[in-house]
Design a protein around this motif. Structure first.
Motif, PDB file in Angstrom:
ATOM      1  N   PHE A 132      49.855  36.807  49.414  1.00 22.44           N
ATOM      2  CA  PHE A 132      50.585  36.749  48.464  1.00 22.44           C
ATOM      3  C   PHE A 132      50.313  37.897  47.432  1.00 22.44           C
ATOM      4  CE2 PHE A 132      51.057  32.008  47.786  1.00 22.44           C
ATOM      5  CZ  PHE A 132      52.097  32.505  47.863  1.00 22.44           C
ATOM      6  N   MET A 133      49.115  38.534  47.613  1.00 26.51           N
ATOM      7  CA  MET A 133      48.577  40.149  46.850  1.00 26.51           C
ATOM      8  C   MET A 133      49.343  41.035  48.127  1.00 26.51           C
ATOM      9  SD  MET A 133      46.828  43.003  47.532  1.00 26.51           S
ATOM     10  CE  MET A 133      45.208  42.063  49.367  1.00 26.51           C
ATOM     11  N   VAL A 134      49.568  41.036  49.416  1.00 27.42           N
ATOM     12  CA  VAL A 134      49.964  41.799  49.788  1.00 27.42           C
ATOM     13  C   VAL A 134      51.940  42.002  49.824  1.00 27.42           C
ATOM     14  CG1 VAL A 134      50.241  42.782  52.786  1.00 27.42           C
ATOM     15  CG2 VAL A 134      48.527  41.528  52.037  1.00 27.42           C
ATOM     16  N   MET A 135      52.179  40.540  50.160  1.00 28.80           N
ATOM     17  CA  MET A 135      53.953  40.418  49.079  1.00 28.80           C
ATOM     18  C   MET A 135      54.093  41.305  48.124  1.00 28.80           C
ATOM     19  SD  MET A 135      53.532  36.833  51.169  1.00 28.80           S
ATOM     20  CE  MET A 135      55.920  36.957  50.976  1.00 28.80           C
ATOM     21  N   ALA A 136      53.315  41.132  47.161  1.00 30.01           N
ATOM     22  CA  ALA A 136      53.137  41.787  45.720  1.00 30.01           C
ATOM     23  C   ALA A 136      53.566  43.382  46.610  1.00 30.01           C
ATOM     24  CB  ALA A 136      52.171  41.140  44.855  1.00 30.01           C
ATOM     25  N   TYR A 137      52.646  43.914  46.365  1.00 31.69           N
ATOM     26  CA  TYR A 137      52.947  44.604  47.303  1.00 31.69           C
ATOM     27  C   TYR A 137      54.014  45.022  47.864  1.00 31.69           C
ATOM     28  CZ  TYR A 137      51.137  50.129  48.953  1.00 31.69           C
ATOM     29  OH  TYR A 137      51.353  50.901  49.490  1.00 31.69           O
TER      30      TYR A 137
ATOM     31  N   GLY B 242      39.950  35.506  42.305  1.00 34.47           N
ATOM     32  CA  GLY B 242      40.253  36.555  40.947  1.00 34.47           C
ATOM     33  C   GLY B 242      41.269  38.160  40.726  1.00 34.47           C
ATOM     34  N   SER B 243      40.289  38.687  42.272  1.00 34.47           N
ATOM     35  CA  SER B 243      40.835  40.442  42.287  1.00 34.47           C
ATOM     36  C   SER B 243      42.477  40.077  43.446  1.00 34.47           C
ATOM     37  CB  SER B 243      40.131  40.736  44.209  1.00 34.47           C
ATOM     38  OG  SER B 243      40.159  40.612  45.068  1.00 34.47           O
ATOM     39  N   ASP B 244      42.656  39.434  44.046  1.00 35.99           N
ATOM     40  CA  ASP B 244      44.359  39.444  44.679  1.00 35.99           C
ATOM     41  C   ASP B 244      45.290  39.085  43.085  1.00 35.99           C
ATOM     42  OD1 ASP B 244      43.574  39.102  47.296  1.00 35.99           O
ATOM     43  OD2 ASP B 244      43.214  37.408  47.635  1.00 35.99           O
ATOM     44  N   LEU B 245      44.813  37.842  42.434  1.00 41.73           N
ATOM     45  CA  LEU B 245      45.272  37.897  41.542  1.00 41.73           C
ATOM     46  C   LEU B 245      45.864  39.233  40.388  1.00 41.73           C
ATOM     47  CD1 LEU B 245      44.316  34.212  40.114  1.00 41.73           C
ATOM     48  CD2 LEU B 245      46.454  34.347  41.446  1.00 41.73           C
ATOM     49  N   ILE B 246      44.611  39.587  40.155  1.00 43.69           N
ATOM     50  CA  ILE B 246      44.475  40.692  39.465  1.00 43.69           C
ATOM     51  C   ILE B 246      45.725  42.457  39.665  1.00 43.69           C
ATOM     52  CG2 ILE B 246      42.952  43.353  38.362  1.00 43.69           C
ATOM     53  CD1 ILE B 246      41.260  40.868  38.220  1.00 43.69           C
ATOM     54  N   LEU B 247      45.227  42.029  41.223  1.00 44.35           N
ATOM     55  CA  LEU B 247      46.256  42.648  41.913  1.00 44.35           C
ATOM     56  C   LEU B 247      47.590  42.934  41.769  1.00 44.35           C
ATOM     57  CD1 LEU B 247      44.207  43.984  45.014  1.00 44.35           C
ATOM     58  CD2 LEU B 247      44.175  45.568  43.020  1.00 44.35           C
ATOM     59  N   ILE B 248      48.067  41.036  42.165  1.00 41.10           N
ATOM     60  CA  ILE B 248      49.393  40.950  42.059  1.00 41.10           C
ATOM     61  C   ILE B 248      49.969  41.330  40.835  1.00 41.10           C
ATOM     62  CG2 ILE B 248      50.709  38.722  41.210  1.00 41.10           C
ATOM     63  CD1 ILE B 248      48.460  37.774  43.580  1.00 41.10           C
ATOM     64  N   PHE B 249      49.527  40.655  39.342  1.00 42.06           N
ATOM     65  CA  PHE B 249      49.805  41.124  38.027  1.00 42.06           C
ATOM     66  C   PHE B 249      50.119  42.727  38.057  1.00 42.06           C
ATOM     67  CE2 PHE B 249      48.940  42.155  33.990  1.00 42.06           C
ATOM     68  CZ  PHE B 249      49.365  41.297  33.229  1.00 42.06           C
ATOM     69  N   VAL B 250      49.068  43.226  38.401  1.00 42.42           N
ATOM     70  CA  VAL B 250      49.726  44.442  38.175  1.00 42.42           C
ATOM     71  C   VAL B 250      50.281  45.635  38.839  1.00 42.42           C
ATOM     72  CG1 VAL B 250      48.345  46.932  38.602  1.00 42.42           C
ATOM     73  CG2 VAL B 250      46.712  45.425  37.557  1.00 42.42           C
ATOM     74  N   SER B 251      51.114  44.947  40.084  1.00 37.72           N
ATOM     75  CA  SER B 251      52.114  45.102  41.120  1.00 37.72           C
ATOM     76  C   SER B 251      53.268  44.683  40.225  1.00 37.72           C
ATOM     77  CB  SER B 251      51.891  44.520  41.894  1.00 37.72           C
ATOM     78  OG  SER B 251      51.085  44.716  43.030  1.00 37.72           O
ATOM     79  N   TYR B 252      53.589  43.484  39.528  1.00 34.65           N
ATOM     80  CA  TYR B 252      54.743  43.093  39.088  1.00 34.65           C
ATOM     81  C   TYR B 252      54.651  44.143  37.339  1.00 34.65           C
ATOM     82  CZ  TYR B 252      56.272  39.789  42.784  1.00 34.65           C
ATOM     83  OH  TYR B 252      56.781  39.138  43.081  1.00 34.65           O
ATOM     84  N   THR B 253      53.259  44.103  36.386  1.00 33.01           N
ATOM     85  CA  THR B 253      53.244  45.191  35.643  1.00 33.01           C
ATOM     86  C   THR B 253      54.374  46.225  35.932  1.00 33.01           C
ATOM     87  OG1 THR B 253      51.637  44.176  35.345  1.00 33.01           O
ATOM     88  CG2 THR B 253      52.384  46.653  33.898  1.00 33.01           C
TER      89      THR B 253
END
Length: 273
Positions: free
Chosen positions: A77-82, A170-181
């Protein structure tokens, strides 16, 4: 599991879907299938046939697969958010950044990071001395449910589970949140008519799945924290739902909301019939 298989076959056979985003979606579907094969047969055996026994080594193998593939899904999910971040915030650079080589490196990273860091979880649990009842208060071999049966101190097990859980998920969700911000900020700056709707629709399916994934995971963690105030069956139910419902939701959401996949499935069904 059938829907995930259809999604995999569609992406494999449709040349128009041979793109990085759909390769990542294929990886997610593959992870869902493996999780289903690990969880569903045992759950059905418990509820349908009252077959509650499981061997010592099979229990810890199930424990490893559940922890490993849950974190792999989060990392995917984190890679897909990127991928969505680059597509919307840097569209001209997207073809040069998100390439097949990038997807291959991302897949290796997902497998290596999560495969290695979750290995100690079943190892630590298997080294404990079990002298109490052999009945697990769960229909799955969750780490904490198994560790409670031990007479040894399980502080290290709990600490490692906590550290790895928050480090990976936790790190994945933080990076996902930053990407969507960043995505939301870029979308709100668009001036062209219909541009905002089109941009949001490209990541709508992904956002729905992330929201469902993180919500159930958060509720599951909260029930474990306040376990004295809730029924012991609630964490068990949430654990099953998180592994089963999410795997079924993934292909449905992408199949319904993504026009290219929907058309690919329709063409595949026409060929079959």
């Amino acid at each position: 599991m059938g829907a995930n298989s259809v999604l995999l076959i569609t992406i494999r056979l449709e040349a128009s879907l041979h793109e990085p985003l759909y390769y990542l979606l294929s990886l997610l579907s593959l992870l869902d299938i493996i999780v289903c094969l690990t969880v569903i047969p045992k759950v059905l055996a418990v509820f349908w046939f009252d077959l509650k026994s499981i061997s010592f080594y099979a229990c810890f193998l199930q424990m490893y697969i559940m922890n490993c593939f849950l974190s792999m899904e989060s990392c995917t999910f984190m890679v897909m958010a990127y991928d969505r971040y680059v597509a919307i915030c840097h569209p001209l650079r997207y073809p040069s950044i998100i390439t097949d080589q990038f997807v291959a490196k991302a897949a290796v990273f997902i497998l290596a990071r999560n495969g290695i860091l979750t290995v100690p979880i079943p190892i630590l649990s298997s080294r404990l001395h079990y002298c109490r009842t052999n009945v697990i208060e769960n229909c799955l071999c969750a780490n904490m449910s198994v560790s409670r049966l031990s007479c040894d101190d399980v502080t290290i097990n709990r600490l490692y589970q906590f550290v790895v859980g928050w480090t990976l998920l936790g790190s994945d969700l933080i990076l996902i949140f930053v990407s969507y911000t960043f995505i939301l900020r870029a979308v709100l700056r668009l001036k062209a008519e219909g541009a905002v709707t089109k941009a949001l629709s490209t990541c709508g399916s992904h956002f729905i799945l992330i929201l469902f994934f993180s919500t159930i995971l958060l509720v599951f963690v909260l029930t474990l924290v306040v376990k004295k105030k809730v029924s012991p069956d609630v964490p068990v139910l949430l654990n099953i739902l998180h592994h089963v419902i999410f795997s079924a939701l993934n292909p449905i959401v992408y199949g319904v909301r993504t026009q290219e996949i929907k058309q690919g499935i329709q063409r595949l069904l026409k060929k079959v019939w």
